[in-house]
Structure formats: C-alpha cells, structure tokens
Write an enzyme that holds these catalytic residues in place. Structure first.
Site, mmCIF file in Angstrom:
data_model
loop_
_atom_site.group_PDB
_atom_site.id
_atom_site.type_symbol
_atom_site.label_atom_id
_atom_site.label_comp_id
_atom_site.label_asym_id
_atom_site.label_seq_id
_atom_site.Cartn_x
_atom_site.Cartn_y
_atom_site.Cartn_z
ATOM 1 N N GLN A 103 0.851 -1.179 0.000
ATOM 2 C CA GLN A 103 0.000 0.000 0.000
ATOM 3 C C GLN A 103 0.886 1.228 0.000
ATOM 4 O OE1 GLN A 103 -3.469 -0.167 2.466
ATOM 5 N NE2 GLN A 103 -3.240 1.938 3.143
ATOM 6 N N ARG B 105 -3.514 0.881 -3.471
ATOM 7 C CA ARG B 105 -3.106 -0.440 -3.017
ATOM 8 C C ARG B 105 -2.764 -1.326 -4.190
ATOM 9 N NH1 ARG B 105 -7.950 0.311 0.111
ATOM 10 N NH2 ARG B 105 -7.360 0.946 2.229
ATOM 11 N N LYS C 226 -3.744 -2.990 -9.431
ATOM 12 C CA LYS C 226 -3.376 -1.717 -8.837
ATOM 13 C C LYS C 226 -4.631 -0.871 -8.725
ATOM 14 C CE LYS C 226 0.473 0.321 -9.550
ATOM 15 N NZ LYS C 226 1.687 0.978 -10.053
ATOM 16 N N ASP D 89 9.835 7.325 -11.581
ATOM 17 C CA ASP D 89 10.143 6.781 -10.258
ATOM 18 C C ASP D 89 11.135 5.632 -10.419
ATOM 19 O OD1 ASP D 89 8.177 5.260 -7.538
ATOM 20 O OD2 ASP D 89 10.077 6.346 -7.532
#
Lengths: 222, 190
Positions: free
Chosen positions: A9, A14, A28, A130
């Site tokens: 999470q 989550r 997802k 990311d």
C-alpha cells in the site's frame, strides 16, 4: 480460487494479487483522495491510470519488458495486469550479489542491461518518473534475465533532456544510497546508456551533470 | 436454410467470469470445426433459443483473450455502458484493435468460407442445459479447446494489431493483443 491479497500500500493506492479468469494477476487500485473535489479527483485518477497503462503497453511495443495490461476499470479505479512470476527486484539482486565474492562482473553486466533499457525508454521519450531498483525486476534465472520495468504510475512523455536527466538522477541516487560500493556500477550504466542512446542520450548525460549540481532540490520529494 | 448439418464433438471449458463488480455469468466456449454450412450470425441456434456467440478462430490467440473480451462485455452490459447494441457485438468489438464497430465485425465475425468457429455461450445460471440444447441441434466436429492454438493465424494477427518486430521478439503475442484490447479506448498504436 484465490481471493484478493494485499501486497503493498502506498500513497497512491493499493496493490493486490489475485487469481482472475484463471490467471495470477496484480491489481493496482487507486485511492480516491477525499480532500480533492470529487470530479477533479476522478479525472486525475483516470488520467494517471491511462498514463500508466499506456506507458506499459507502449514500452512493450519498443521491446522493453513490462507486465502485460489485462484490463482497465475506470469505475473501480483498477488496472489488472500480469503478475511477473519467479522474480526479484533489482534491489534484492544487487544486495544478494554484493554479498558474494567479486560481485563486480555481475553488477557490471547488470549495469549494462539497465543502461540499454533506459536508453530505449528515453529514446522513445517515456519518462518513468520513479526509477528505483525496486521498480525493476529480474526473472529466474536471474543472472541471464532481461530487466522488467514496472510501476509507471508517475510516468509521462517528454522529448526534452531535462526530465530524462532527472529520471537518471533519481536512479543514480537510489543505487548509490541504498547499496555500498556501486559507484563503478553507475559509471558503467551511464556509459552504456550514452552508447546505446546515441547523441540524444549523450545530451541527457551532460544534462545530468547540471542536475547533480542542483542537488536534492531537483527531486520532487524529499 | 436447411439444418446446420455439420458434425460436432462437444467441448470443454465451463468458466465463471469475474465475480467482482457483479459480473457473474457462466460461459462455455465451444470450438466447432468443419462447418459445412454457413451459420448466419445468430441464425438457427438463436431460433431455438440458444444464444450463441460465434467468433472467427484464426484471429484468436488464446481462450484467455476471449475470456477477457467477454468479461469486459458483460461488465459493460451490467453498467449499461456498452459501445455496441448487443453483448455479441460488444465481445467482437472488444477483441478488435480499432474503435470501428463495422470494422471489428468484418474482421472477427464469420464469413462465408469460414469453417472453424468459436462458440461462446453466456448465461446467468444453468449453462449446461443451454449447451445440451445447442448440442442437440448442432452436429459438427468439435475440437479440444486447446486446438484453437493450431488455428491461429499469427501473421494476420501481427498485421491486424500492428505489432512491431521488437515487440514480438521480446514478448508473446497473447500479451501484446490483450494489452491493446485493454488500452484501446485511450491508446492508439501505430
């Protein structure tokens, strides 16, 4: 039949594991953000989901390994995708490898793989958003595996060198701060990136120098 | 038209589509081979009350692909958000890489020469009765569902879904097809 199991999470939502139409999948699910105006929130959520599903699928078309997108549900804010079996994160692989004897050759091989994949990614103007060693996977047998890139939840599309350089910077910081003695590995990574990506990639690496100088202020978090 | 008189061996899978979100329909896939007479879309089978969705085999990569398309169609039906006018057309539409309904029917629907069809029977409850009913009317050569892999026309699929060589080398066709199906509404692949 397997019931939905929570894997992790985060701030955005989550991640579950489930058996869906006979296959093991990862789901997802995005949280609704209560502090946002509901219409705006649903719009933003939808846009992020589209960006993620798009990036996953487009990467696949460039020959970058990603989980296959099986289904997208905008009402439930869920993306259902392939579960990559028998995998570990790059993070764990580097950790394990570092603890063995003379890890350099394996890490350098890995670094070259990463450099190539990122050159491909950025060459197609996709910014991951990311890049960390937790967002890249290897499948068994790990030493021979290609890199599987996951979690495009913060991804975008941009041709300019700036965002690509930031992408690289985030990864560089992630590797150097998490794993000791990885300077050489990062060097090899960037060298391969520049080699595989041609002039545009070399521009990005040049830009990376500037981003480094700017330091922590360049990151969106922290 | 005379009786659809082709030989049938009956077939396998009984599957319950995704229970989440209220999509609960039983579905059975039948692979019917050596079709001797052309079956108009719902034709004879519908007349006897068994609605059976027929899909062109060479364009199918796997039964999972069909399950995904059916699941999506039934979900849209439940939510009253179908793009097409019937679940049948919706399934066909979901399979197609384009947003054109007519195009999808052309590509995935049956033609005069087609001998191999995949029949999908969907119902809320007692599917075995429907299948038995279907059984009794239709005589054709049924194959193992797994044999559908032998009928796949990969070249055509690669062309239709516009897959690049880089993609095919690194991944499998099934994943590529389903990803495109899932993202069709918001992604144009060149």
């Amino acid at each position: 039949r397997m019931v939905r199991e929570l894997i992790t999470q985060g701030a955005e939502g989550r991640v579950y594991e489930e058996e869906w139409l006979g296959r093991k999948v990862v789901i997802k699910q995005r949280f609704p953000k209560k502090y946002r105006h509901p219409e705006l929130d649903s719009h933003i959520s939808k846009e992020r989901m589209k960006a993620e599903a798009r990036a996953l699928t487009r990467c696949r078309s460039f020959g970058i390994k990603t989980p296959a997108v099986y289904d997208v549900d905008f009402e439930k804010n869920e993306i259902i995708m392939e579960k990559i079996q028998n995998s570990i994160t790059l993070r764990n692989y580097i950790y394990e490898t570092s603890n063995n004897e003379s890890p350099e050759s394996k890490l350098n091989i890995l670094a070259e793989k990463i450099g190539k994949v990122l050159a491909n990614l950025h060459g197609n103007h996709i910014i991951h958003g990311d890049l960390t060693t937790s967002n890249m996977l290897l499948v068994q047998p790990y030493d021979a595996s290609e890199i599987v890139v996951i979690d495009f939840g913060l991804s975008s599309v941009d041709e300019r060198a700036e965002d690509k350089a930031v992408d690289l910077y985030v990864l560089e910081r992630a590797i150097l701060s998490t794993h000791p003695n990885t300077d050489k590995m990062v060097e090899v990574l960037l060298a391969e990136y520049a080699k595989a990506g041609g002039k545009a990639a070399q521009e990005v690496v040049k830009r990376l120098d500037e981003v480094r100088l700017r330091g922590r202020k360049k990151l969106c978090f922290g | 038209m005379a009786d659809a008189s082709f030989l049938c061996k009956w077939l396998k899978i009984l599957f319950i589509a995704d229970k989440g979100g209220g999509v609960v329909k039983r579905m059975q896939l039948q692979l019917i081979n050596n079709l001797l007479y052309r079956l108009p879309l719902h034709g004879k089978l519908l007349k006897h009350g068994v609605e059976c969705h027929l899909i062109l085999c060479p364009m199918i990569v796997s039964t999972f692909q069909v399950l995904v398309a059916v699941n999506r169609a039934v979900r849209a039906l439940r939510r009253k958000s179908m793009t097409t006018r019937s679940v049948y057309a919706e399934i066909i539409f979901n399979l197609s890489p384009t947003k054109s309904i007519t195009d999808s029917l052309k590509r995935f629907g049956l033609g005069d020469d087609d001998q191999n069809i995949l029949a999908v029977v969907i119902d809320e409850s007692d599917i075995s009765t429907l299948v038995d009913k279907l059984n009794s009317q239709v005589k054709g050569q049924i194959c193992m569902l797994e044999e559908i892999n032998m009928l796949t026309d990969e070249e055509n699929i690669i062309k239709t879904y516009k897959m690049k060589s880089s993609e095919i080398q690194k991944g499998n066709i099934e994943d590529s097809v389903i990803s495109r199906m899932a993202c069709k509404d918001f992604l144009v692949m060149n």
